[in-house]
Design an enzyme around this catalytic site. Structure first.
Site, PDB file in Angstrom:
ATOM      1  NE  ARG A 240      -4.439  -0.685   0.136  1.00 41.61           N
ATOM      2  CZ  ARG A 240      -4.734  -1.693  -0.692  1.00 41.61           C
ATOM      3  NH1 ARG A 240      -3.835  -2.167  -1.523  1.00 41.61           N
ATOM      4  NH2 ARG A 240      -5.947  -2.243  -0.702  1.00 41.61           N
ATOM      5  CD  GLU A 269      -2.527   3.760  -4.951  1.00 43.58           C
ATOM      6  OE1 GLU A 269      -1.355   3.392  -4.793  1.00 43.58           O
ATOM      7  OE2 GLU A 269      -3.465   2.976  -5.210  1.00 43.58           O
ATOM      8  CG  HIS A 287      -3.264  -0.194  -6.557  1.00 47.49           C
ATOM      9  ND1 HIS A 287      -3.587   0.509  -5.431  1.00 47.49           N
ATOM     10  CD2 HIS A 287      -3.442  -1.502  -6.229  1.00 47.49           C
ATOM     11  CE1 HIS A 287      -3.953  -0.327  -4.460  1.00 47.49           C
ATOM     12  NE2 HIS A 287      -3.872  -1.561  -4.931  1.00 47.49           N
TER      13      HIS A 287
HETATM   14  C1  DGY Z   1      -6.254  -5.221  -2.862  1.00 48.26           C
HETATM   15  O1  DGY Z   1      -7.042  -6.128  -3.080  1.00 48.26           O
HETATM   16  O2  DGY Z   1      -6.042  -4.793  -1.722  1.00 48.26           O
HETATM   17  C2  DGY Z   1      -5.562  -4.638  -4.042  1.00 48.26           C
HETATM   18  O3  DGY Z   1      -4.502  -3.824  -3.666  1.00 48.26           O
HETATM   19  C3  DGY Z   1      -6.548  -3.860  -4.880  1.00 48.26           C
HETATM   20  O4  DGY Z   1      -6.959  -2.727  -4.175  1.00 48.26           O
END
Ligand code: DGY
Length: 327
Positions: A240, A269, A287
Protein backbone atom coordinates in the site's frame (compact mmCIF):
# COMPACT_ATOMS: atom_id res chain seq x y z
CA UNK A 1 -42.11 -6.65 -2.78
CA UNK A 2 -39.43 -4.03 -3.37
CA UNK A 3 -35.83 -5.16 -3.40
CA UNK A 4 -33.19 -3.86 -0.91
CA UNK A 5 -31.25 -0.89 -2.28
CA UNK A 6 -27.53 -1.33 -2.95
CA UNK A 7 -24.97 1.16 -4.29
CA UNK A 8 -22.20 -0.10 -6.57
CA UNK A 9 -19.74 2.75 -6.16
CA UNK A 10 -17.44 2.07 -9.13
CA UNK A 11 -17.69 0.46 -12.57
CA UNK A 12 -17.64 -3.33 -12.48
CA UNK A 13 -18.10 -6.34 -14.77
CA UNK A 14 -21.64 -6.44 -16.25
CA UNK A 15 -21.97 -10.08 -15.13
CA UNK A 16 -21.42 -9.00 -11.50
CA UNK A 17 -24.05 -6.25 -11.87
CA UNK A 18 -26.41 -8.80 -13.38
CA UNK A 19 -26.01 -11.08 -10.35
CA UNK A 20 -26.56 -8.20 -7.94
CA UNK A 21 -29.62 -6.98 -9.81
CA UNK A 22 -31.33 -10.36 -9.33
CA UNK A 23 -31.47 -9.59 -5.59
CA UNK A 24 -31.18 -5.84 -5.24
CA UNK A 25 -32.36 -2.53 -6.61
CA UNK A 26 -28.90 -1.29 -7.63
CA UNK A 27 -27.59 2.19 -8.31
CA UNK A 28 -24.50 1.83 -10.49
CA UNK A 29 -21.58 3.98 -11.61
CA UNK A 30 -20.58 2.45 -14.94
CA UNK A 31 -19.24 5.89 -15.97
CA UNK A 32 -16.68 5.15 -13.24
CA UNK A 33 -16.57 8.60 -11.71
CA UNK A 34 -14.64 8.82 -8.45
CA UNK A 35 -17.23 10.61 -6.33
CA UNK A 36 -16.15 13.11 -3.69
CA UNK A 37 -16.90 11.88 -0.19
CA UNK A 38 -20.05 14.00 0.15
CA UNK A 39 -21.49 12.60 -3.06
CA UNK A 40 -20.64 9.04 -2.04
CA UNK A 41 -22.43 9.64 1.28
CA UNK A 42 -25.44 11.21 -0.44
CA UNK A 43 -25.80 8.31 -2.86
CA UNK A 44 -25.37 5.78 -0.05
CA UNK A 45 -27.79 7.54 2.31
CA UNK A 46 -30.85 5.48 1.29
CA UNK A 47 -29.01 2.17 0.74
CA UNK A 48 -28.70 -0.93 2.92
CA UNK A 49 -25.58 -2.17 1.15
CA UNK A 50 -22.61 -0.81 -0.80
CA UNK A 51 -20.02 -2.36 -3.10
CA UNK A 52 -16.75 -0.42 -2.91
CA UNK A 53 -13.16 -0.52 -4.09
CA UNK A 54 -10.12 0.70 -2.21
CA UNK A 55 -10.69 4.25 -3.48
CA UNK A 56 -13.90 4.79 -1.44
CA UNK A 57 -13.20 5.91 2.13
CA UNK A 58 -15.84 4.67 4.56
CA UNK A 59 -15.47 6.61 7.80
CA UNK A 60 -17.65 7.94 10.62
CA UNK A 61 -18.81 11.01 8.66
CA UNK A 62 -19.95 8.88 5.69
CA UNK A 63 -21.58 6.31 7.97
CA UNK A 64 -23.48 8.97 9.92
CA UNK A 65 -25.11 10.08 6.66
CA UNK A 66 -26.27 6.49 5.95
CA UNK A 67 -28.57 5.34 8.77
CA UNK A 68 -29.95 2.35 6.82
CA UNK A 69 -26.58 0.90 5.87
CA UNK A 70 -25.98 -2.69 6.96
CA UNK A 71 -22.95 -3.82 4.94
CA UNK A 72 -20.09 -2.44 2.84
CA UNK A 73 -18.33 -5.05 0.67
CA UNK A 74 -14.85 -4.09 -0.49
CA UNK A 75 -13.56 -5.52 -3.76
CA UNK A 76 -10.02 -5.62 -2.34
CA UNK A 77 -8.17 -7.65 0.23
CA UNK A 78 -6.72 -4.48 1.75
CA UNK A 79 -9.27 -2.45 3.71
CA UNK A 80 -7.40 0.57 5.00
CA UNK A 81 -10.13 2.62 3.27
CA UNK A 82 -12.54 1.33 5.97
CA UNK A 83 -12.76 2.64 9.53
CA UNK A 84 -13.78 -0.79 10.81
CA UNK A 85 -14.23 0.44 14.40
CA UNK A 86 -16.64 3.14 13.23
CA UNK A 87 -18.50 0.53 11.17
CA UNK A 88 -18.73 -1.89 14.10
CA UNK A 89 -19.92 0.89 16.42
CA UNK A 90 -22.82 1.53 14.02
CA UNK A 91 -23.60 -2.15 13.41
CA UNK A 92 -22.37 -2.04 9.79
CA UNK A 93 -20.72 -5.21 8.52
CA UNK A 94 -17.41 -4.81 6.66
CA UNK A 95 -16.19 -7.46 4.21
CA UNK A 96 -13.09 -7.71 2.03
CA UNK A 97 -11.96 -10.01 -0.81
CA UNK A 98 -9.12 -12.24 0.41
CA UNK A 99 -7.62 -15.44 -1.07
CA UNK A 100 -8.95 -15.09 -4.63
CA UNK A 101 -6.10 -12.70 -5.51
CA UNK A 102 -3.22 -14.31 -3.62
CA UNK A 103 -1.48 -16.15 -6.47
CA UNK A 104 -2.09 -13.44 -9.08
CA UNK A 105 -0.68 -10.78 -6.77
CA UNK A 106 2.33 -12.94 -5.92
CA UNK A 107 2.89 -13.43 -9.67
CA UNK A 108 2.90 -9.68 -10.12
CA UNK A 109 5.27 -9.15 -7.20
CA UNK A 110 7.68 -11.36 -9.08
CA UNK A 111 7.04 -9.58 -12.38
CA UNK A 112 7.92 -6.27 -10.75
CA UNK A 113 10.96 -7.78 -9.06
CA UNK A 114 12.23 -9.19 -12.36
CA UNK A 115 11.51 -5.99 -14.29
CA UNK A 116 13.33 -3.94 -11.65
CA UNK A 117 16.35 -6.22 -11.28
CA UNK A 118 16.80 -6.63 -15.04
CA UNK A 119 15.88 -3.02 -15.95
CA UNK A 120 13.15 -4.10 -18.37
CA UNK A 121 11.15 -0.87 -18.64
CA UNK A 122 14.19 1.42 -18.61
CA UNK A 123 15.77 -0.49 -21.52
CA UNK A 124 12.47 -0.60 -23.40
CA UNK A 125 12.14 3.19 -23.17
CA UNK A 126 15.70 3.49 -24.51
CA UNK A 127 14.90 1.23 -27.46
CA UNK A 128 11.59 2.96 -28.27
CA UNK A 129 13.33 6.34 -28.15
CA UNK A 130 15.59 5.16 -31.01
CA UNK A 131 18.72 5.34 -28.84
CA UNK A 132 19.88 1.76 -29.55
CA UNK A 133 22.54 2.22 -32.19
CA UNK A 134 25.05 -0.37 -31.01
CA UNK A 135 25.37 -3.20 -28.47
CA UNK A 136 27.67 -2.65 -25.52
CA UNK A 137 28.95 -5.15 -22.96
CA UNK A 138 27.52 -3.31 -19.95
CA UNK A 139 24.33 -1.86 -21.34
CA UNK A 140 21.45 -2.20 -18.88
CA UNK A 141 23.32 -4.61 -16.64
CA UNK A 142 21.21 -5.27 -13.61
CA UNK A 143 21.28 -7.70 -10.73
CA UNK A 144 20.66 -11.44 -10.66
CA UNK A 145 17.47 -12.84 -9.28
CA UNK A 146 18.36 -16.55 -9.14
CA UNK A 147 20.41 -17.43 -6.09
CA UNK A 148 20.04 -13.94 -4.56
CA UNK A 149 18.65 -13.16 -1.10
CA UNK A 150 14.94 -12.41 -1.25
CA UNK A 151 13.63 -10.44 1.74
CA UNK A 152 9.92 -10.26 2.46
CA UNK A 153 8.39 -7.79 4.90
CA UNK A 154 4.89 -9.02 5.81
CA UNK A 155 4.44 -12.77 5.54
CA UNK A 156 0.72 -13.26 4.99
CA UNK A 157 -0.70 -15.32 2.14
CA UNK A 158 0.77 -13.13 -0.62
CA UNK A 159 4.16 -12.96 1.09
CA UNK A 160 4.18 -16.76 1.31
CA UNK A 161 3.30 -16.99 -2.40
CA UNK A 162 6.28 -14.78 -3.23
CA UNK A 163 8.56 -16.79 -0.96
CA UNK A 164 7.58 -20.05 -2.69
CA UNK A 165 8.20 -18.57 -6.13
CA UNK A 166 11.61 -17.31 -5.02
CA UNK A 167 12.74 -20.45 -3.19
CA UNK A 168 11.37 -23.14 -5.49
CA UNK A 169 11.47 -21.33 -8.84
CA UNK A 170 14.63 -19.24 -8.59
CA UNK A 171 16.68 -20.99 -5.90
CA UNK A 172 16.69 -17.84 -3.79
CA UNK A 173 17.70 -17.61 -0.17
CA UNK A 174 14.42 -16.41 1.41
CA UNK A 175 14.32 -14.41 4.63
CA UNK A 176 11.32 -12.62 6.13
CA UNK A 177 10.15 -10.40 8.92
CA UNK A 178 6.59 -10.28 10.16
CA UNK A 179 4.68 -9.24 13.30
CA UNK A 180 4.53 -12.93 14.20
CA UNK A 181 6.69 -15.80 13.09
CA UNK A 182 5.12 -18.46 10.83
CA UNK A 183 4.58 -21.91 12.25
CA UNK A 184 7.42 -24.33 11.33
CA UNK A 185 5.39 -26.20 8.69
CA UNK A 186 4.67 -22.98 6.79
CA UNK A 187 8.28 -21.80 7.11
CA UNK A 188 9.43 -25.13 5.65
CA UNK A 189 6.94 -24.94 2.76
CA UNK A 190 8.22 -21.44 1.93
CA UNK A 191 11.87 -22.36 2.65
CA UNK A 192 11.95 -19.06 4.52
CA UNK A 193 14.00 -18.01 7.56
CA UNK A 194 12.68 -15.53 10.12
CA UNK A 195 15.01 -12.57 10.78
CA UNK A 196 14.85 -9.21 12.53
CA UNK A 197 13.76 -6.20 10.47
CA UNK A 198 17.30 -4.86 10.81
CA UNK A 199 18.83 -8.04 9.32
CA UNK A 200 16.18 -8.06 6.58
CA UNK A 201 17.09 -4.51 5.55
CA UNK A 202 20.83 -5.10 5.79
CA UNK A 203 21.06 -8.39 3.86
CA UNK A 204 18.26 -8.49 1.26
CA UNK A 205 19.23 -8.22 -2.40
CA UNK A 206 15.55 -7.84 -3.30
CA UNK A 207 13.19 -6.61 -0.60
CA UNK A 208 9.46 -7.07 -1.26
CA UNK A 209 6.87 -5.26 0.88
CA UNK A 210 3.60 -7.11 1.38
CA UNK A 211 2.42 -5.87 4.78
CA UNK A 212 -0.98 -4.26 5.39
CA UNK A 213 -1.16 -0.49 5.82
CA UNK A 214 -2.03 0.84 9.27
CA UNK A 215 -0.88 3.68 11.50
CA UNK A 216 1.90 1.39 12.74
CA UNK A 217 3.18 0.53 9.25
CA UNK A 218 3.11 4.16 8.04
CA UNK A 219 6.58 4.92 6.61
CA UNK A 220 7.90 1.53 7.74
CA UNK A 221 10.47 2.20 5.01
CA UNK A 222 11.81 5.73 5.30
CA UNK A 223 15.20 7.43 5.03
CA UNK A 224 16.64 5.55 8.03
CA UNK A 225 15.60 2.14 6.69
CA UNK A 226 16.78 2.91 3.13
CA UNK A 227 20.15 3.88 4.59
CA UNK A 228 20.50 0.38 6.04
CA UNK A 229 19.97 -1.35 2.68
CA UNK A 230 22.75 -2.49 0.35
CA UNK A 231 23.63 -0.03 -2.44
CA UNK A 232 22.96 -2.91 -4.84
CA UNK A 233 19.51 -3.72 -3.38
CA UNK A 234 16.13 -3.45 -5.09
CA UNK A 235 12.95 -2.47 -3.24
CA UNK A 236 9.52 -3.68 -4.40
CA UNK A 237 6.26 -2.29 -2.98
CA UNK A 238 3.05 -4.13 -3.87
CA UNK A 239 1.46 -3.49 -0.45
CA UNK A 240 0.00 0.00 0.00
CA UNK A 241 1.05 3.57 -0.52
CA UNK A 242 2.21 5.18 2.72
CA UNK A 243 4.24 2.16 3.83
CA UNK A 244 7.18 3.71 1.97
CA UNK A 245 8.11 7.36 2.42
CA UNK A 246 8.05 8.10 -1.32
CA UNK A 247 9.93 11.41 -0.96
CA UNK A 248 12.77 9.67 0.89
CA UNK A 249 12.78 6.86 -1.68
CA UNK A 250 13.06 9.30 -4.58
CA UNK A 251 16.14 10.83 -2.92
CA UNK A 252 17.66 7.38 -2.24
CA UNK A 253 17.13 6.34 -5.86
CA UNK A 254 18.55 9.57 -7.23
CA UNK A 255 21.65 9.26 -5.00
CA UNK A 256 21.97 5.53 -5.85
CA UNK A 257 21.77 4.75 -2.15
CA UNK A 258 19.85 1.68 -3.35
CA UNK A 259 20.01 0.34 -6.90
CA UNK A 260 16.37 0.45 -7.98
CA UNK A 261 12.73 0.16 -6.97
CA UNK A 262 9.57 -1.35 -8.40
CA UNK A 263 6.39 0.34 -7.18
CA UNK A 264 2.76 -0.58 -7.76
CA UNK A 265 1.35 1.59 -4.97
CA UNK A 266 1.98 5.20 -3.96
CA UNK A 267 1.31 7.67 -1.17
CA UNK A 268 -1.72 9.70 -2.26
CA UNK A 269 -2.28 7.65 -5.45
CA UNK A 270 -3.27 8.15 -8.20
CA UNK A 271 -0.87 11.06 -7.68
CA UNK A 272 2.78 9.97 -7.80
CA UNK A 273 5.60 11.83 -6.05
CA UNK A 274 7.24 13.95 -8.80
CA UNK A 275 10.70 12.85 -7.65
CA UNK A 276 9.85 9.27 -8.62
CA UNK A 277 8.80 10.27 -12.12
CA UNK A 278 12.18 11.74 -12.99
CA UNK A 279 14.55 9.00 -11.79
CA UNK A 280 15.34 6.23 -14.31
CA UNK A 281 15.96 3.43 -11.81
CA UNK A 282 12.34 2.82 -10.86
CA UNK A 283 9.61 0.72 -12.47
CA UNK A 284 6.17 2.27 -11.91
CA UNK A 285 2.79 0.58 -12.37
CA UNK A 286 -0.70 1.91 -11.49
CA UNK A 287 -1.85 -0.41 -8.66
CA UNK A 288 -2.43 -3.45 -10.90
CA UNK A 289 -0.95 -6.32 -8.88
CA UNK A 290 -4.25 -8.22 -8.79
CA UNK A 291 -5.25 -7.25 -12.32
CA UNK A 292 -5.69 -10.46 -14.26
CA UNK A 293 -9.12 -10.84 -15.83
CA UNK A 294 -10.05 -14.03 -13.92
CA UNK A 295 -8.85 -12.60 -10.59
CA UNK A 296 -10.59 -9.24 -10.91
CA UNK A 297 -13.77 -11.13 -11.84
CA UNK A 298 -13.35 -13.41 -8.81
CA UNK A 299 -12.84 -10.35 -6.57
CA UNK A 300 -15.99 -8.72 -7.94
CA UNK A 301 -17.96 -11.91 -7.48
CA UNK A 302 -16.71 -12.34 -3.92
CA UNK A 303 -17.80 -8.80 -3.01
CA UNK A 304 -21.20 -9.57 -4.60
CA UNK A 305 -21.37 -12.91 -2.73
CA UNK A 306 -20.81 -11.05 0.53
CA UNK A 307 -23.69 -8.66 -0.21
CA UNK A 308 -26.01 -11.47 -1.27
CA UNK A 309 -24.78 -13.74 1.52
CA UNK A 310 -25.49 -11.17 4.21
CA UNK A 311 -28.52 -9.25 2.97
CA UNK A 312 -30.36 -12.27 1.52
CA UNK A 313 -29.15 -15.24 3.59
CA UNK A 314 -27.63 -13.65 6.71
CA UNK A 315 -24.29 -15.35 5.99
CA UNK A 316 -21.44 -13.21 4.60
CA UNK A 317 -18.39 -15.12 3.37
CA UNK A 318 -15.48 -12.97 4.51
CA UNK A 319 -16.54 -10.62 7.32
CA UNK A 320 -13.94 -8.32 8.90
CA UNK A 321 -16.03 -7.53 12.00
CA UNK A 322 -17.93 -10.80 12.57
CA UNK A 323 -18.94 -9.69 16.08
CA UNK A 324 -21.69 -7.71 14.32
CA UNK A 325 -23.31 -11.01 13.36
CA UNK A 326 -23.81 -12.04 16.98
CA UNK A 327 -25.80 -8.90 17.88
C1 DGY B 1 -6.25 -5.22 -2.86
O1 DGY B 1 -7.04 -6.13 -3.08
O2 DGY B 1 -6.04 -4.79 -1.72
C2 DGY B 1 -5.56 -4.64 -4.04
O3 DGY B 1 -4.50 -3.82 -3.67
C3 DGY B 1 -6.55 -3.86 -4.88
O4 DGY B 1 -6.96 -2.73 -4.18
Amino acid sequence: MSKPKVLVARAIFPSVLERLSQHFDIETNQADEVWPKEELARRMSDKVGAFTTSSERIDAAVLDACPQLKIVANMAVGYNNFDVDAMSARGVLATNAPDVLTETTADFGFALLMATARRVTESEHYLRAGKWTKWNYEMFSGSDVHGATLGILGMGRIGQGIAKRGAHGFGMNVIYHNRSRLEPGLEAACKARYVSKEELLRTSDHLVLVLPYSASSHHAIGAAELAQMKPTANLINIARGGIVDDAALAVALRNRQIAAAGLDVFEGEPAVHPGLLTVPNVVLTPHIASASVPTRLAMGNLAADNLIGYLVNGKPLTPLNPEILKK
